[in-house]
Design a protein around this motif. Structure first.
Motif, PDB file in Angstrom:
ATOM      1  N   SER A 176      55.726  26.980 -28.905  1.00  0.00           N
ATOM      2  CA  SER A 176      54.636  26.058 -28.608  1.00  0.00           C
ATOM      3  C   SER A 176      53.404  26.476 -29.387  1.00  0.00           C
ATOM      4  O   SER A 176      53.139  27.675 -29.554  1.00  0.00           O
ATOM      5  CB  SER A 176      54.330  26.052 -27.109  1.00  0.00           C
ATOM      6  N   ASP A 199      50.532  25.528 -28.240  1.00  0.00           N
ATOM      7  CA  ASP A 199      49.461  25.401 -27.249  1.00  0.00           C
ATOM      8  C   ASP A 199      49.393  26.564 -26.272  1.00  0.00           C
ATOM      9  O   ASP A 199      48.299  26.997 -25.907  1.00  0.00           O
ATOM     10  CB  ASP A 199      49.627  24.096 -26.458  1.00  0.00           C
ATOM     11  N   TYR A 200      50.513  27.073 -25.825  1.00  0.00           N
ATOM     12  CA  TYR A 200      50.484  28.068 -24.757  1.00  0.00           C
ATOM     13  C   TYR A 200      51.669  29.018 -24.873  1.00  0.00           C
ATOM     14  O   TYR A 200      52.614  28.785 -25.627  1.00  0.00           O
ATOM     15  CB  TYR A 200      50.492  27.389 -23.375  1.00  0.00           C
ATOM     16  N   LYS A 204      46.843  30.862 -23.704  1.00  0.00           N
ATOM     17  CA  LYS A 204      46.458  29.612 -24.375  1.00  0.00           C
ATOM     18  C   LYS A 204      46.040  29.927 -25.795  1.00  0.00           C
ATOM     19  O   LYS A 204      45.184  30.792 -26.030  1.00  0.00           O
ATOM     20  CB  LYS A 204      45.296  28.941 -23.633  1.00  0.00           C
ATOM     21  N   GLU A 219      45.145  34.000 -29.388  1.00  0.00           N
ATOM     22  CA  GLU A 219      45.538  33.623 -28.034  1.00  0.00           C
ATOM     23  C   GLU A 219      44.622  34.299 -27.025  1.00  0.00           C
ATOM     24  O   GLU A 219      44.354  35.505 -27.102  1.00  0.00           O
ATOM     25  CB  GLU A 219      46.988  34.047 -27.766  1.00  0.00           C
ATOM     26  N   PHE A 273      44.512  35.083 -22.977  1.00  0.00           N
ATOM     27  CA  PHE A 273      45.548  35.147 -21.948  1.00  0.00           C
ATOM     28  C   PHE A 273      45.062  35.880 -20.708  1.00  0.00           C
ATOM     29  O   PHE A 273      44.046  36.590 -20.714  1.00  0.00           O
ATOM     30  CB  PHE A 273      46.806  35.825 -22.494  1.00  0.00           C
TER      31      PHE A 273
END
Length: 422
Positions: free
Chosen positions: A291, A293-294, A319, A326, A328
């Motif tokens: 992904s 996105d996340y 995210k 990222e 997190f």
């Protein structure tokens, strides 16, 4: 009397001149025509080629005038030979035009019934039906060309016409599916003519599938339905020649990719699948579901050879704020005395490496981590905890998507960590 002598002398003089200018046959052209107009041109060309050999032997280097003088005899001879050569046809006429370029036209017609609606039964041997459909797309016109070639021919010409069809099929398969061979048989019954075409693989074949579908973006347990579905999809590649998989690797990967992108779960969670094939008798199929996105994962730890804190679990929710960055949060529980720890941090990705920083609560220390992926299954980890000024190093091996093992050196002890991945 004197005039007669002059005429006789002139005649004697002209005779060798006439012989000197008599044409020698240098080339012969043979054409077979179906007077009913039904036989395909490819079969007529085959018939013409058969008679071309005979005509070359009969006429090349012969005197054209002598051939013309014996024209009727030559026509009868060509008719007799043609009736024997063209099984299923009879010659109704011959046109012979002798000269340096000698042209021969043979008029033929079928004996009895003609083939009006042939059935071409095209089959792929040794591969799954869905894979056969994919292979047939590479020879889309073969059935139609075979039907056109034999339609309108005499039903009694099946034996020698089958040789023409075999050559057509083999040439097209060799050109477009070189990892396969074709066998052709023409079967005639009272009702119809059936052209049976069997295309079969040659060389080393894919006998086993080494399949893996996993994700580092979401828990793998959420992908179980996709995992079993695409195990069946990948099984369809069994029986293909390894050489075919090597030649069409990118195309096969894209076919699986397109199917994955059409999955509702992939679209709903905005996932990014990737497919990698490793050709061989044991075909490797690796599907990663990521992904942009996340990143979510849940792990449980069981430490063997450690005196304390040897049962724990961790949840990670991240995210991506950019393709390499990222933000997190993590929650960890130590089951020995049920201690909860929470943290928030930042990770930076570059190549196969990941560097991260996390502030942990309530202990109030800093966690610095560096990870390097040696391969899809091996990972190295170096981590520093500022609270107790401790370093930890680990070598992790992924057994499958739900289980890993890590050999850890932490502070002054070595231990084996069994990791369960959801």
């Amino acid at each position: 009397m004197k005039l007669n002598k002059i005429l006789i002398l002139a005649a004697m003089t002209c005779l060798p001149l006439q012989q000197a200018f008599s044409a020698q046959i240098e080339n012969v052209s043979v054409q077979v025509v179906d007077v009913n107009g039904g036989t395909s041109q490819i079969l007529l060309d085959k018939m013409s080629g058969s008679m071309q050999v005979v005509a070359d032997q009969l006429f090349l280097d012969k005197d054209a005038d002598k051939v013309a003088a014996a024209g009727e005899d030559y026509k009868r001879l060509l008719t007799e030979i043609g009736d024997r050569v063209f099984t299923g046809y009879e010659l109704s006429g011959v046109r012979l035009q002798p000269g340096a370029q000698t042209d021969i036209v043979l008029y033929a017609r079928p004996w009895n019934r003609i083939i009006s609606q042939p059935l071409v039964d095209l089959q792929f041997s040794g591969v799954e039906p869905q894979t056969a459909e994919l292979l047939q797309q590479r020879i889309p016109s073969l059935k139609r060309e075979l039907e056109q070639a034999i339609s309108g021919a005499s039903e009694d010409a099946g034996d020698w016409a089958g040789g023409v069809l075999r050559k057509m099929a083999r040439q097209q398969v060799e050109e477009r599916l070189p990892e396969f061979k074709a066998a052709v048989d023409v079967v005639q019954d009272k009702q119809s003519t059936v052209v049976q075409v069997v295309i079969y693989p040659v060389g080393q074949l894919v006998s086993n599938i080494k399949y893996e579908l996993r994700s580092e973006a979401i828990p793998n347990i959420l992908l179980m339905e996709l995992k079993y579905k695409y195990l069946a999809e990948c099984d369809k590649l069994r029986g293909l020649p390894v050489a075919y998989v090597q030649a069409h690797k990118e195309e096969l990967e894209q076919i699986l990719m397109d199917k994955l992108l059409a999955e509702q779960a992939v679209q709903n969670f905005r996932l990014q699948p990737s497919v990698r094939l490793t050709p061989g008798a044991n075909l490797g199929v690796n599907i990663m579901i990521n992904s942009d996105d996340y990143k979510l994962w849940f792990e449980g730890y069981g430490d063997v050879g450690r005196d304390k804190d040897n049962l724990s679990g961790k949840a990670h929710i991240g995210k991506f704020i950019s393709p390499q960055d990222e933000a997190f949060g993590e929650a960890e529980v130590i089951l020995d005395d049920v201690q909860w720890r929470f943290g928030a941090g930042y990770a930076r990705y570059w190549g196969k490496s990941v560097w991260s920083y996390m502030r942990r609560m309530p202990v109030g220390d800093n966690d610095y981590r560096l990870e390097y992926n040696l391969s899809p299954k091996w990972r190295l980890r170096a981590e520093h905890f500022s609270g107790d000024d401790r370093n930890e190093f680990g070598v992790r091996y992924r057994i499958h998507e739900f289980l890993s093992a890590e050999y850890v050196y932490g502070g002054d002890e070595f231990y084996l960590r069994i990791i369960g991945n959801l």
